[in-house]
Motif scaffolding. Structure first.
Motif, PDB file in Angstrom:
ATOM      1  N   THR A  87       0.827  -1.206   0.000  1.00  0.00           N
ATOM      2  CA  THR A  87       0.000   0.000   0.000  1.00  0.00           C
ATOM      3  C   THR A  87       0.864   1.259   0.000  1.00  0.00           C
ATOM      4  O   THR A  87       0.599   2.207  -0.746  1.00  0.00           O
ATOM      5  CB  THR A  87      -0.916  -0.005   1.249  1.00  0.00           C
ATOM      6  N   LEU A  88       1.899   1.273   0.822  1.00  0.00           N
ATOM      7  CA  LEU A  88       2.795   2.425   0.885  1.00  0.00           C
ATOM      8  C   LEU A  88       3.452   2.682  -0.468  1.00  0.00           C
ATOM      9  O   LEU A  88       3.483   3.814  -0.951  1.00  0.00           O
ATOM     10  CB  LEU A  88       3.862   2.206   1.955  1.00  0.00           C
ATOM     11  N   VAL A  89       3.956   1.640  -1.088  1.00  0.00           N
ATOM     12  CA  VAL A  89       4.612   1.787  -2.388  1.00  0.00           C
ATOM     13  C   VAL A  89       3.639   2.371  -3.417  1.00  0.00           C
ATOM     14  O   VAL A  89       3.986   3.280  -4.176  1.00  0.00           O
ATOM     15  CB  VAL A  89       5.189   0.435  -2.865  1.00  0.00           C
ATOM     16  N   LEU A  90       2.406   1.888  -3.409  1.00  0.00           N
ATOM     17  CA  LEU A  90       1.420   2.389  -4.373  1.00  0.00           C
ATOM     18  C   LEU A  90       1.025   3.834  -4.083  1.00  0.00           C
ATOM     19  O   LEU A  90       0.777   4.611  -5.014  1.00  0.00           O
ATOM     20  CB  LEU A  90       0.205   1.471  -4.405  1.00  0.00           C
ATOM     21  N   GLN A  91       0.992   4.230  -2.816  1.00  0.00           N
ATOM     22  CA  GLN A  91       0.712   5.626  -2.489  1.00  0.00           C
ATOM     23  C   GLN A  91       1.855   6.537  -2.941  1.00  0.00           C
ATOM     24  O   GLN A  91       1.615   7.630  -3.448  1.00  0.00           O
ATOM     25  CB  GLN A  91       0.461   5.792  -0.986  1.00  0.00           C
ATOM     26  N   LEU A  92       3.080   6.083  -2.772  1.00  0.00           N
ATOM     27  CA  LEU A  92       4.223   6.857  -3.255  1.00  0.00           C
ATOM     28  C   LEU A  92       4.199   6.969  -4.775  1.00  0.00           C
ATOM     29  O   LEU A  92       4.518   8.012  -5.340  1.00  0.00           O
ATOM     30  CB  LEU A  92       5.534   6.238  -2.777  1.00  0.00           C
ATOM     31  N   LEU A  93       3.792   5.900  -5.423  1.00  0.00           N
ATOM     32  CA  LEU A  93       3.660   5.929  -6.874  1.00  0.00           C
ATOM     33  C   LEU A  93       2.587   6.932  -7.295  1.00  0.00           C
ATOM     34  O   LEU A  93       2.771   7.680  -8.264  1.00  0.00           O
ATOM     35  CB  LEU A  93       3.346   4.527  -7.400  1.00  0.00           C
ATOM     36  N   ALA A  94       1.475   6.972  -6.581  1.00  0.00           N
ATOM     37  CA  ALA A  94       0.410   7.943  -6.889  1.00  0.00           C
ATOM     38  C   ALA A  94       0.953   9.368  -6.784  1.00  0.00           C
ATOM     39  O   ALA A  94       0.652  10.228  -7.628  1.00  0.00           O
ATOM     40  CB  ALA A  94      -0.781   7.748  -5.952  1.00  0.00           C
ATOM     41  N   PHE A  95       1.766   9.628  -5.749  1.00  0.00           N
ATOM     42  CA  PHE A  95       2.368  10.956  -5.605  1.00  0.00           C
ATOM     43  C   PHE A  95       3.259  11.264  -6.800  1.00  0.00           C
ATOM     44  O   PHE A  95       3.205  12.349  -7.379  1.00  0.00           O
ATOM     45  CB  PHE A  95       3.166  11.049  -4.299  1.00  0.00           C
ATOM     46  N   ARG A  96       4.096  10.305  -7.190  1.00  0.00           N
ATOM     47  CA  ARG A  96       5.031  10.531  -8.302  1.00  0.00           C
ATOM     48  C   ARG A  96       4.284  10.759  -9.619  1.00  0.00           C
ATOM     49  O   ARG A  96       4.677  11.611 -10.425  1.00  0.00           O
ATOM     50  CB  ARG A  96       6.001   9.358  -8.440  1.00  0.00           C
ATOM     51  N   VAL A  97       3.225  10.008  -9.850  1.00  0.00           N
ATOM     52  CA  VAL A  97       2.436  10.194 -11.077  1.00  0.00           C
ATOM     53  C   VAL A  97       1.830  11.592 -11.099  1.00  0.00           C
ATOM     54  O   VAL A  97       1.885  12.300 -12.121  1.00  0.00           O
ATOM     55  CB  VAL A  97       1.351   9.099 -11.216  1.00  0.00           C
ATOM     56  N   MET A  98       1.267  12.024  -9.985  1.00  0.00           N
ATOM     57  CA  MET A  98       0.680  13.360  -9.935  1.00  0.00           C
ATOM     58  C   MET A  98       1.754  14.438 -10.067  1.00  0.00           C
ATOM     59  O   MET A  98       1.496  15.495 -10.644  1.00  0.00           O
ATOM     60  CB  MET A  98      -0.127  13.555  -8.649  1.00  0.00           C
ATOM     61  N   ASP A  99       2.953  14.172  -9.582  1.00  0.00           N
ATOM     62  CA  ASP A  99       4.057  15.106  -9.742  1.00  0.00           C
ATOM     63  C   ASP A  99       4.399  15.269 -11.223  1.00  0.00           C
ATOM     64  O   ASP A  99       4.688  16.372 -11.685  1.00  0.00           O
ATOM     65  CB  ASP A  99       5.274  14.627  -8.950  1.00  0.00           C
ATOM     66  N   LEU A 100       4.342  14.167 -11.967  1.00  0.00           N
ATOM     67  CA  LEU A 100       4.586  14.240 -13.414  1.00  0.00           C
ATOM     68  C   LEU A 100       3.464  14.988 -14.127  1.00  0.00           C
ATOM     69  O   LEU A 100       3.716  15.776 -15.037  1.00  0.00           O
ATOM     70  CB  LEU A 100       4.725  12.830 -13.998  1.00  0.00           C
ATOM     71  N   VAL A 101       2.239  14.739 -13.714  1.00  0.00           N
ATOM     72  CA  VAL A 101       1.076  15.370 -14.350  1.00  0.00           C
ATOM     73  C   VAL A 101       1.043  16.873 -14.071  1.00  0.00           C
ATOM     74  O   VAL A 101       0.795  17.673 -14.980  1.00  0.00           O
ATOM     75  CB  VAL A 101      -0.234  14.699 -13.868  1.00  0.00           C
ATOM     76  N   LEU A 102       1.280  17.251 -12.832  1.00  0.00           N
ATOM     77  CA  LEU A 102       1.153  18.658 -12.438  1.00  0.00           C
ATOM     78  C   LEU A 102       2.443  19.454 -12.537  1.00  0.00           C
ATOM     79  O   LEU A 102       2.429  20.670 -12.377  1.00  0.00           O
ATOM     80  CB  LEU A 102       0.605  18.756 -11.008  1.00  0.00           C
ATOM     81  N   LYS A 103       3.556  18.802 -12.752  1.00  0.00           N
ATOM     82  CA  LYS A 103       4.857  19.471 -12.843  1.00  0.00           C
ATOM     83  C   LYS A 103       5.154  20.264 -11.569  1.00  0.00           C
ATOM     84  O   LYS A 103       4.495  21.235 -11.256  1.00  0.00           O
ATOM     85  CB  LYS A 103       4.916  20.415 -14.050  1.00  0.00           C
ATOM     86  N   ASP A 104       6.155  19.829 -10.854  1.00  0.00           N
ATOM     87  CA  ASP A 104       6.633  20.521  -9.666  1.00  0.00           C
ATOM     88  C   ASP A 104       5.589  20.564  -8.544  1.00  0.00           C
ATOM     89  O   ASP A 104       5.316  21.600  -7.952  1.00  0.00           O
ATOM     90  CB  ASP A 104       7.087  21.932 -10.037  1.00  0.00           C
ATOM     91  N   LEU A 105       5.023  19.404  -8.264  1.00  0.00           N
ATOM     92  CA  LEU A 105       3.950  19.293  -7.282  1.00  0.00           C
ATOM     93  C   LEU A 105       4.379  19.760  -5.896  1.00  0.00           C
ATOM     94  O   LEU A 105       3.628  20.473  -5.219  1.00  0.00           O
ATOM     95  CB  LEU A 105       3.435  17.847  -7.234  1.00  0.00           C
TER      96      LEU A 105
END
Length: 137
Positions: A87-105
């Motif tokens: 679960t932790l790994v997938l939550q970190l992945l969600a953060f990283r994906v949103m960082d890519l989508v939003l640029k400089d999250l």
């Protein structure tokens, strides 16, 4: 009434072990999450940054929701701990994906941009709900 007391006495050690493990995984997951995100959530929250508070709140819910489902269906404390790590790994992945989508999250969260925080929390909760459902199968 004596049957209820007997049941409580018999089940209490397992309840305490499972609950303690679940909370330990949650706290450990949050510590790791806060360590791995570029912005310092607690400092930002102490300074009144609502976007950081919303983001960290989303992480808490995002980690605890699948953990709750894991707790409900786990066969052992180890089982719950393993799924907690997933679960932790997938939550970190969600953060990283949103960082890519939003640029400089992280910078957006630091600036208190609520739009970015709301989208991030939505991604965290969506990830958590899907993970919780998958775990419960």
């Amino acid at each position: 009434m004596p049957m209820v007391i007997d049941s409580l006495i018999a089940g209490l050690p397992d309840f305490l072990a499972q609950s303690a493990t679940c909370f330990a995984v949650l706290v450990l997951g949050l510590v790791i999450y806060m360590w791995m995100t570029p912005h310092k959530e607690m400092a930002l929250i102490r300074d009144g940054n609502i976007a950081a508070s919303l983001s960290l709140g989303g992480a808490i819910l995002g980690l605890s929701l699948p953990l709750a489902f894991t707790l409900a269906g786990s066969v052992s404390v180890v089982d719950m701990a393993v799924w907690g790590v997933v679960t932790l790994v997938l939550q970190l992945l969600a953060f990283r994906v949103m960082d890519l989508v939003l640029k400089d999250l992280s910078a957006r969260i630091e600036r208190g941009e609520m739009a970015a925080a709301i989208l991030l929390v939505s991604a965290k909760l969506a990830t958590a709900m899907v993970n919780a459902a998958a775990i419960s199968v």
